[in-house]
Every structure is written in C-alpha cells, then in structure tokens.
Design an enzyme around this catalytic site. Structure first.
Site, PDB file in Angstrom:
ATOM      1  N   SER A 153      29.189  42.151  27.207  1.00  0.00           N
ATOM      2  CA  SER A 153      29.547  40.779  26.846  1.00  0.00           C
ATOM      3  C   SER A 153      29.089  40.465  25.426  1.00  0.00           C
ATOM      4  CB  SER A 153      28.948  39.815  27.880  1.00  0.00           C
ATOM      5  OG  SER A 153      29.481  38.517  27.739  1.00  0.00           O
ATOM      6  N   GLU A 165      39.683  38.480  33.298  1.00  0.00           N
ATOM      7  CA  GLU A 165      38.652  37.787  32.523  1.00  0.00           C
ATOM      8  C   GLU A 165      39.226  37.222  31.236  1.00  0.00           C
ATOM      9  OE1 GLU A 165      35.534  40.047  30.539  1.00  0.00           O
ATOM     10  OE2 GLU A 165      36.142  41.798  31.683  1.00  0.00           O
ATOM     11  N   HIS A 201      34.530  39.849  34.711  1.00  0.00           N
ATOM     12  CA  HIS A 201      33.671  40.084  33.553  1.00  0.00           C
ATOM     13  C   HIS A 201      32.448  40.931  33.921  1.00  0.00           C
ATOM     14  CE1 HIS A 201      32.096  39.114  29.590  1.00  0.00           C
ATOM     15  NE2 HIS A 201      30.967  38.643  30.112  1.00  0.00           N
TER      16      HIS A 201
END
Length: 309
Positions: free
Chosen positions: A144, A238, A268
């Site tokens: 991320s 996502e 995610h």
C-alpha cells in the site's frame, strides 16, 4: 483457488463498522492495530533494533538461505501502521524467502508529513549499504503506502548516487496521491475496504497543500529508469488497482523488468490473509521466489543461492 474463501473475506471486510465522522489519526491507529495485527510466524525470531535512526523490527527465519536481506516498508496511508501490525505478513514473506527482514518504523503523518517517510526509508537503505550489505544481496518490499514508499526510496537512492538493490516487490502500491486513476471511482463499490474519500483523506494528512504529483510522493509520475526488477501484485476489487497497473506500465516504458499480477475478486493487500485465503499464500510464495531468484545477480556463484522455502 476458492471462490468461497474470497466471498467470505469480502463479507467480513464489509462487516467492519464505519463511523459517520472521520476518526482521528490516533483512533485510526488503534483500530488498524486491532484489525490487522497477526503474530510473528512460528519459526521466525523477532528482535527490536534501530536502522537509519528509526526503531526497526528484525525478523529472522530459522532457515536462512545465503546472505540475502529484505528491507520492508509497511502500509497504512502514511498515517497508520507499524512493524508490529505487519509482523505476521513480513515474517511470512521472510520465512518463505529464507531472508532476514528489517521492517522500519518510519515517521507517520500528520505529525511528520512528506517527505519524512522518504527520508527515513532512504536513511535505512543507506545504513544497510554502509554496514557492508552488498546491494546484490539486498531486496525491498512494501504494501500500500509502503509500496509507494519503497519505490520512492529507490528513486531517492538513485538520486543520491547509491546502487540499487537486487529486486523489489510491492503489494497493492499507492503511487498516485493525485488520485487520477480511474479505479479510484470505478472500483469504489467493489472495494470492501476503501472509498475515494478515505484515500483522499490520507493524502491530505501526508502531503497537505504540497505537490501531490511530486515523484517522491507519487512515483507513478517519476522516471523509473535504472530501478531493479519489480513485481507488482494487486487485487481486482480495489480502488488502487489503476495505481498498480500504471506503475507497471511506467516501469515497462522506462525499460525496467516488471511483472504485474492482478488477482480477480481480491481486495487491497489480500496477502495479509495468508493461511485463510489460498490466493494470499500463493501470492506470497511467488513474491518470495521472485526476490530470491534475483539475489546475487552478477556475483560468481549466485546460482548456488538457496531457493525460496
């Protein structure tokens, strides 16, 4: 792969309560810690140390292959998360790859806005090299925001004249803080975790009134020439799907060896759900093989480095 597992995970993620008012960063940190943290895997030893002036969690599998080292940068929108929240994920990747891992507790926004996280990533990377780690024995990974930070760290290292590591893996990387990717809107209903407003709020806290297209904040706009082989893994469900796709395209255009994997029906950083989701275990195995396959490139005897476990 199990459709039933994917559906159960999607339902579980959607069941998480959402506040009508946005929580404070401290409240978000507490909630994230409770929701995400998994223990260090069995067979992996953990100890606290310091790297680049920042607290760091060192994770060492019982079975280590060769001299390789993994530098990991955790996710959390540059606002939440820590080496402790990611100890399970990083430990699993380290165990499967047979690598000693260093997970850095870089400074978080809004207390420490951009470019504090990049400065900390670069300081950690620089110290590993200064301590004698051969860059051919060093790999990086992140998820991320930590995926975007991994790429930004390597760009900063390149600008500082430092050698690049052997390879880098990013899970669901956030690499565009301008939110220009179409999936930010088109995948909002499919994403069981984030909305466009959620991502925008993290960008506000990290960059504020600064330049969100700055290449060290949004590496999708950077010249990636000279970066090491790159593996990008992302879920199809996502809002950051296009971040991953465009990062891979940018890398390919800049002559970087790149592999993009898009997992259908996955959320995610689905790799967090190893042990409960077949796709997560398979993805971590592929990531481990990718990292170990590139270790020692160009050094005599490199082909004798042990395979991923």
């Amino acid at each position: 792969m199990s459709r039933q597992q994917r559906d159960a995970l999607d339902a579980m993620l959607r069941s998480a309560p959402r506040s009508e008012t946005r929580p404070t960063p401290e409240e978000q940190r507490g909630g994230f810690t409770a929701a995400v943290t998994r223990p260090v895997p069995e067979g992996v030893a953990a100890r606290r140390t310091v790297l680049g002036g920042r607290p760091t969690l060192e994770l060492e599998p019982a079975k280590v292959s060769g001299r390789g080292r993994l530098l990991y940068l955790h996710g959390g929108g540059y606002v939440i998360g820590s080496p402790d929240t990611h100890a399970g994920l990083v430990g699993e990747l380290a165990r499967r790859a047979g690598l000693r891992a260093m997970s850095v507790d870089y400074r978080l926004a809004p207390e420490h806005p951009f470019p504090a996280a990049v400065d900390d990533g670069l300081a950690a990377y620089r110290e590993l090299l200064a301590a004698g780690t051969d860059p051919r024995d060093l790999v990086m990974a992140g998820d991320s925001a930590g995926g975007g930070l991994s790429i930004a760290t390597l760009l900063a290292a390149r600008e500082a004249g430092l050698p690049q590591p052997a390879a880098v893996v990013v899970f669901s990387p956030w690499v565009d803080l301008t939110l220009a990717g179409g999936s930010i809107r088109s995948k909002e209903g499919a994403d069981p975790i984030f909305t466009e407003a959620d991502v925008h709020a993290y960008a506000d806290l990290y960059v504020g009134a600064g330049d969100r297209a700055h290449p060290l904040a949004s590496p999708v706009f950077a010249d990636l020439t000279g970066l090491p082989p790159l593996l990008v893994q992302v879920g199809a469900n996502e809002v950051l799907l296009d971040d991953a796709v465009r990062l891979a395209g940018r890398a390919g255009a800049d002559d970087v060896e790149v592999t993009l994997e898009v997992g259908p029906g996955l959320p995610h950083v689905f790799q967090h759900h190893y042990g409960h989701l077949d796709e997560a275990d398979a993805a971590l195995d592929r990531a481990a093989r990718f990292l170990t396959a590139h270790l020692g490139a160009g050094r005599p005897g490199a082909d004798r480095l042990g395979p991923a476990r």
